[in-house]
Design a protein around this motif. Structure first.
Motif, mmCIF file in Angstrom:
data_model
loop_
_atom_site.group_PDB
_atom_site.id
_atom_site.type_symbol
_atom_site.label_atom_id
_atom_site.label_comp_id
_atom_site.label_asym_id
_atom_site.label_seq_id
_atom_site.Cartn_x
_atom_site.Cartn_y
_atom_site.Cartn_z
ATOM 1 N N ILE A 155 14.043 5.652 -6.438
ATOM 2 C CA ILE A 155 14.252 5.881 -7.874
ATOM 3 C C ILE A 155 14.737 4.586 -8.522
ATOM 4 C CG2 ILE A 155 15.642 7.106 -9.582
ATOM 5 C CD1 ILE A 155 15.659 9.513 -7.723
ATOM 6 N N GLU A 156 15.688 3.931 -7.854
ATOM 7 C CA GLU A 156 16.186 2.646 -8.350
ATOM 8 C C GLU A 156 15.077 1.598 -8.340
ATOM 9 O OE1 GLU A 156 19.226 -0.901 -6.893
ATOM 10 O OE2 GLU A 156 19.582 1.163 -6.219
ATOM 11 N N LEU A 157 14.269 1.591 -7.278
ATOM 12 C CA LEU A 157 13.198 0.607 -7.162
ATOM 13 C C LEU A 157 12.152 0.791 -8.256
ATOM 14 C CD1 LEU A 157 11.690 -1.667 -5.816
ATOM 15 C CD2 LEU A 157 10.840 -0.046 -4.108
ATOM 16 N N GLU A 190 0.830 -1.202 0.000
ATOM 17 C CA GLU A 190 0.000 0.000 0.000
ATOM 18 C C GLU A 190 0.867 1.255 0.000
ATOM 19 O OE1 GLU A 190 -3.945 1.622 2.388
ATOM 20 O OE2 GLU A 190 -2.517 0.319 3.433
ATOM 21 N N ILE A 191 1.898 1.264 0.841
ATOM 22 C CA ILE A 191 2.786 2.421 0.928
ATOM 23 C C ILE A 191 3.584 2.587 -0.361
ATOM 24 C CG2 ILE A 191 4.846 3.313 2.103
ATOM 25 C CD1 ILE A 191 3.665 2.118 4.699
ATOM 26 N N LEU A 192 4.052 1.482 -0.920
ATOM 27 C CA LEU A 192 4.801 1.552 -2.172
ATOM 28 C C LEU A 192 3.933 2.127 -3.290
ATOM 29 C CD1 LEU A 192 7.250 1.053 -3.900
ATOM 30 C CD2 LEU A 192 6.612 -1.361 -4.062
ATOM 31 N N LEU A 211 10.725 -1.848 -11.010
ATOM 32 C CA LEU A 211 9.316 -2.184 -11.158
ATOM 33 C C LEU A 211 8.827 -1.992 -12.582
ATOM 34 C CD1 LEU A 211 7.853 -0.673 -7.878
ATOM 35 C CD2 LEU A 211 8.547 -3.019 -8.343
ATOM 36 N N SER A 212 9.578 -1.224 -13.378
ATOM 37 C CA SER A 212 9.199 -1.060 -14.780
ATOM 38 C C SER A 212 9.467 -2.334 -15.565
ATOM 39 C CB SER A 212 9.958 0.112 -15.417
ATOM 40 O OG SER A 212 11.347 -0.165 -15.477
#
Length: 233
Positions: free
Chosen positions: A222-224, A180-182, A228-229
């Protein structure tokens, strides 16, 4: 506590179950039908007349056993797998949260004339019992293009509150709160905004942020986001 009902869908049910109360457009009548499923008794309470128009079968024959019999034999295992997945999801939520989600996936059924069509199934809560568990659901079947099927993206759960589809892969094994937070971070919210929205302290949000980065082996969000892309978490 009394049972809680989704009045919007109950109105739809009542309108369709009263003769001549609602007159469908012919195109809609030929592409969509729905039924009411009672989970407490594992029975079908009602199926509208469009089922006969679309499939050629008699409404009176329709029950859960009949549905499994007309599912294409190559899709039956997929159907059972996704039903189990949906039951597992539903078992983890209670009370009004049931009304928040729409479960979607598709499979082929065999019509009375022997031809097959692909139906997109949408399921959402119609009523929950005094214990907060799902008791009745509205199931809608819509005829779709058979070429539209993609196994990797077919099964979806739509969150009507967040107006978005849930991630169902969770490859990083994040908790529901971390997911949820992500999601809120990806939407551009700051830690302060998230803490206000979720009614928790800013320190709690910071702890969750650290845990998310640790679990995903990321140095920054930013890296995460770049990760996720390429991979739906």
């Amino acid at each position: 506590m009394e049972t809680i009902k989704n009045t919007t869908w109950l109105n739809l049910y009542n309108n369709h179950s009263t003769k001549n109360n609602v007159k469908h457009k012919e195109t809609e009548e030929q592409s969509v039908y729905f039924f009411i499923l009672d989970y407490s008794k594992n029975t079908v309470l009602f199926v509208n007349s469009a089922f006969t128009t679309i499939t050629g079968y008699n409404n009176e024959n329709f029950d859960l056993n009949f549905l499994t019999e007309i599912i294409h034999k190559d899709d039956l295992d997929y159907f059972l797998e996704k039903e189990e997945q949906g039951i597992n999801f539903t078992s983890k939520i209670q009370y009004n949260d049931h009304f928040r989600y729409i479960k979607k996936y598709s499979y082929r059924i065999i019509k009375a004339d022997g031809s097959s069509v692909r139906v997109a199934q949408e399921s959402q809560a119609l009523e929950i019992n005094e214990h907060g568990n799902l008791s009745k659901a509205l199931i809608m079947h819509k005829i779709i293009n058979p070429d539209a099927f993609c196994k990797h993206t077919d099964y979806k759960i739509f969150d009507k509150v967040q107006n978005m589809y849930l991630d169902l892969n969770n490859n990083f094994n994040l908790t529901n709160r971390e997911l949820e937070i992500l999601t809120l971070i990806k939407q551009g919210l700051s830690s302060k905004q998230i803490s206000d929205l979720l009614n928790v302290s800013n320190n709690t949000i910071q702890t969750h942020r650290k845990n998310i980065l640790a679990k995903t082996n990321s140095n920054s969000f930013i890296e995460l986001v770049k990760k996720l892309s390429y991979s739906d978490y």
